[in-house]
Design an enzyme around this catalytic site. Structure first.
Site, PDB file in Angstrom:
ATOM      1  N   LYS A 188      39.350  40.423  48.683  1.00 43.98           N
ATOM      2  CA  LYS A 188      40.622  39.797  48.811  1.00 43.98           C
ATOM      3  C   LYS A 188      41.572  40.331  49.540  1.00 43.98           C
ATOM      4  CE  LYS A 188      43.890  37.276  45.966  1.00 43.98           C
ATOM      5  NZ  LYS A 188      44.234  36.738  44.391  1.00 43.98           N
ATOM      6  N   GLU A 194      34.960  50.555  47.810  1.00 38.92           N
ATOM      7  CA  GLU A 194      33.756  50.481  48.075  1.00 38.92           C
ATOM      8  C   GLU A 194      33.063  49.497  48.912  1.00 38.92           C
ATOM      9  OE1 GLU A 194      34.786  50.895  43.390  1.00 38.92           O
ATOM     10  OE2 GLU A 194      35.725  50.038  45.343  1.00 38.92           O
ATOM     11  N   GLY A 247      40.162  36.870  42.213  1.00 37.04           N
ATOM     12  CA  GLY A 247      38.761  37.291  42.711  1.00 37.04           C
ATOM     13  C   GLY A 247      37.664  36.637  42.035  1.00 37.04           C
ATOM     14  N   ARG A 248      37.731  37.112  40.302  1.00 32.70           N
ATOM     15  CA  ARG A 248      36.699  36.407  39.724  1.00 32.70           C
ATOM     16  C   ARG A 248      36.701  34.853  39.822  1.00 32.70           C
ATOM     17  NH1 ARG A 248      40.544  38.914  37.068  1.00 32.70           N
ATOM     18  NH2 ARG A 248      41.858  38.223  35.253  1.00 32.70           N
ATOM     19  N   GLU A 333      37.328  40.598  31.710  1.00 28.75           N
ATOM     20  CA  GLU A 333      38.264  41.016  32.815  1.00 28.75           C
ATOM     21  C   GLU A 333      39.537  40.107  32.517  1.00 28.75           C
ATOM     22  OE1 GLU A 333      37.579  42.812  36.875  1.00 28.75           O
ATOM     23  OE2 GLU A 333      38.496  41.024  37.564  1.00 28.75           O
ATOM     24  N   HIS A 364      11.707  39.487  22.772  1.00 30.64           N
ATOM     25  CA  HIS A 364      11.073  40.490  22.298  1.00 30.64           C
ATOM     26  C   HIS A 364      11.645  42.111  22.445  1.00 30.64           C
ATOM     27  CE1 HIS A 364       7.440  38.281  22.089  1.00 30.64           C
ATOM     28  NE2 HIS A 364       7.933  37.359  22.838  1.00 30.64           N
ATOM     29  N   LYS A 474      40.308  53.107  39.425  1.00 30.28           N
ATOM     30  CA  LYS A 474      40.200  53.231  40.971  1.00 30.28           C
ATOM     31  C   LYS A 474      41.219  54.298  41.425  1.00 30.28           C
ATOM     32  CE  LYS A 474      39.475  48.365  42.192  1.00 30.28           C
ATOM     33  NZ  LYS A 474      40.069  47.137  42.789  1.00 30.28           N
TER      34      LYS A 474
END
Length: 503
Positions: A188, A194, A247-248, A333, A364, A474
């Site tokens: 964005k 990263e 962003g999300r 978030e 399981h 960050k």
């Protein structure tokens, strides 16, 4: 009118009944009040402790927290995110929102479609692979869409890389021929450390392979075109989106480019329309008729009345295996906050811890705790009526039977004088039944979860659209890496040991 404090106190005084007793007392009435079907998706809340008195109390809470007003603000393009003084306009990407924002989103979509047309026409040469680089919402959404809907597509190979660990990027490099690879960089702000490190390594990979004009193989997906141009990407290969799209919540924008390319534009358009159908329901339906608000009532009942700290999501469909990962960011978030809209301590549980997996694998692994452990965990099951394979239908019949049986077993339990074989029962579950996993149904499903998050935020009186908690880590990581911040001796020693500096 009841105020929020009174509503919360009334909820604290509410006494739950056993789920099986609630169903037995009036099965038809319970089905009518706690099952909703929207966009060919059946939402079944019958196996929860929610009853009519609780619905009444939680409806009072929604009114006290001005649910109708905050919903109107959300869809009108008003300031839904007060801490950052901005709107939250992801629904405008689907055509539901302020007219000017809808128009701008449509223009950006048309720009994306034109670029996809150019790629398909050979403007970038022969392209077989797409390497999508992003992190958080810039990766989780596209990854979910391509994995869920692109399994039978032979259009393009897509790899989504988010981890800064070089092993993740190396794995993608090994799969693709650089001569036929396009790289999409999704950020964005186009400042994400990263993402830009991975993008630089991808450019180096293209250079070392002798690709002509390596930077010309890059497409930027961003709300900050100027930064993308500074990085070297030509303006004609930048796909912008609105700054007011978080962003999300951004997979509906140009961040969804990998899905639009891999699945085809028609499928992407169906995804948007499915989400718009859920938008219209959420905007127009009131009270318990609103499936997103009803789901939030269930969430608050367990988080803030029955003290459940987690919520488990199990997809009984391999195509939805990435949904729990996607929901972790969306829910935690958004609503992992400690203060109210006016900055006061929240004073109650915020977002539950979202976790989950894929059925039948999870049966399981973790279902022992769900059936007999000391934690009360609300469980959400997702399953589709139609399979996505041509194998013997016994596979699908067995899958569906396992899914529905788990919900029934959690509720009924089984008494035994042998404590090790005693199942207490009265454990809640919700089941979401899709007709089929299609672009339309997946769009509606994701939009349901978005609006459910918002409804929970309104009931709690918090802002679901900021994420300042993400920033601190960050900042500290940058200071640690650059040596520009002072740290305690234990942290310094650990960093030195990790970098093999002799400590």
């Amino acid at each position: 009118m009841t105020d929020a404090a009174q509503a919360w106190q009334s909820l604290a005084d509410w006494k739950p009944q056993k789920i099986a007793d609630l169903i037995a007392a009036g099965p038809e009435a319970r089905l009518n009040s706690l099952v909703r079907t929207i966009a060919d998706i059946r939402f079944d809340f019958t196996k929860t402790h929610l009853d009519q008195p609780a619905i009444g109390l939680l409806s009072d809470l929604a009114e006290a927290q001005d649910f109708a007003g905050r919903r109107k603000t959300l869809f009108s393009g008003g300031i839904a995110n007060p801490t950052e003084d901005r709107a939250a306009e992801h629904s405008a990407e689907r055509g539901e929102g302020a007219p000017e924002s809808v128009h701008r989103a449509q223009a950006f979509h048309q720009r994306m479609r034109m670029l996809i047309d150019a790629i398909e026409a050979g403007a970038f040469g022969e392209i077989r692979h797409l390497l999508h680089i992003g992190i958080g919402g810039s990766a989780l959404g596209p990854d979910l869409l391509v994995d869920a809907l692109g399994r039978n597509s032979d259009r393009y190979d897509v790899a989504v890389v988010s981890n800064v660990d070089g092993a993740a990027l190396s794995e993608a490099f090994a799969k693709f021929d650089p001569q036929y690879t396009l790289v999409a960089v999704a950020s964005k702000t186009f400042t994400t450390t990263e993402t830009l490190l991975n993008a630089a390594s991808a450019r180096q990979w293209l250079e070392e392979a002798g690709v002509d004009d390596p930077t010309g193989r890059f497409i930027a997906l961003t709300a900050n075109p100027d930064k993308a141009m500074e990085w070297g990407i030509d303006e004609t290969r930048i796909l912008p989106f609105n700054e007011t799209v978080g962003g999300r919540y951004s997979l509906w924008s140009s961040i969804g480019f990998p899905a639009a390319l891999a699945l085809g534009w028609e499928a992407f358009a169906e995804l948007l329309e499915g989400a718009a159908e859920m938008d219209r329901h959420f905007r127009l339906a009131n009270g318990a008729d609103n499936v997103c608000l009803l789901a939030a009532f269930v969430d608050q009942l367990y988080a803030n009345r029955l003290d459940c700290q987690t919520r488990a999501v199990f997809a009984y469909d391999e195509r939805l295996r990435l949904l729990p990962d996607y929901l972790q960011q969306l829910e935690m978030e958004s609503n992992g906050k400690g203060v109210t809209l006016d900055g006061q301590p929240l004073g109650r549980a915020s977002a539950s811890i979202t976790w989950g997996g894929v059925g039948t694998d999870a049966q399981h692994a973790v279902f022992q705790l769900l059936h007999q452990g000391t934690h009360l965990v609300p469980v959400e099951f997702l399953v589709a009526r139609e399979p996505d394979h041509n194998l013997d239908l016994t596979h699908h019949d067995t899958l569906v039977a396992n899914c529905i049986a788990q919900g029934a077993a959690l509720m009924t339990g089984r008494a035994s004088e042998d404590g090790a074989r005693h199942y207490p029962g009265d454990r809640p579950s919700t089941t979401i039944l899709l007709d089929r996993v299609s672009p339309r149904s997946l769009g509606a499903l994701i939009a349901f979860y978005e609006h459910r998050v918002f409804a929970n935020a309104v009931l709690l009186g918090i802002n679901p659209f900021d994420q300042f908690g993400v920033e601190l880590g960050k900042e500290v990581a940058k200071g640690l890496g650059e040596g520009s911040m002072e740290f305690d001796p234990a942290t310094q020693a650990l960093m030195a040991a990790a970098l093999d500096e002799g400590v």
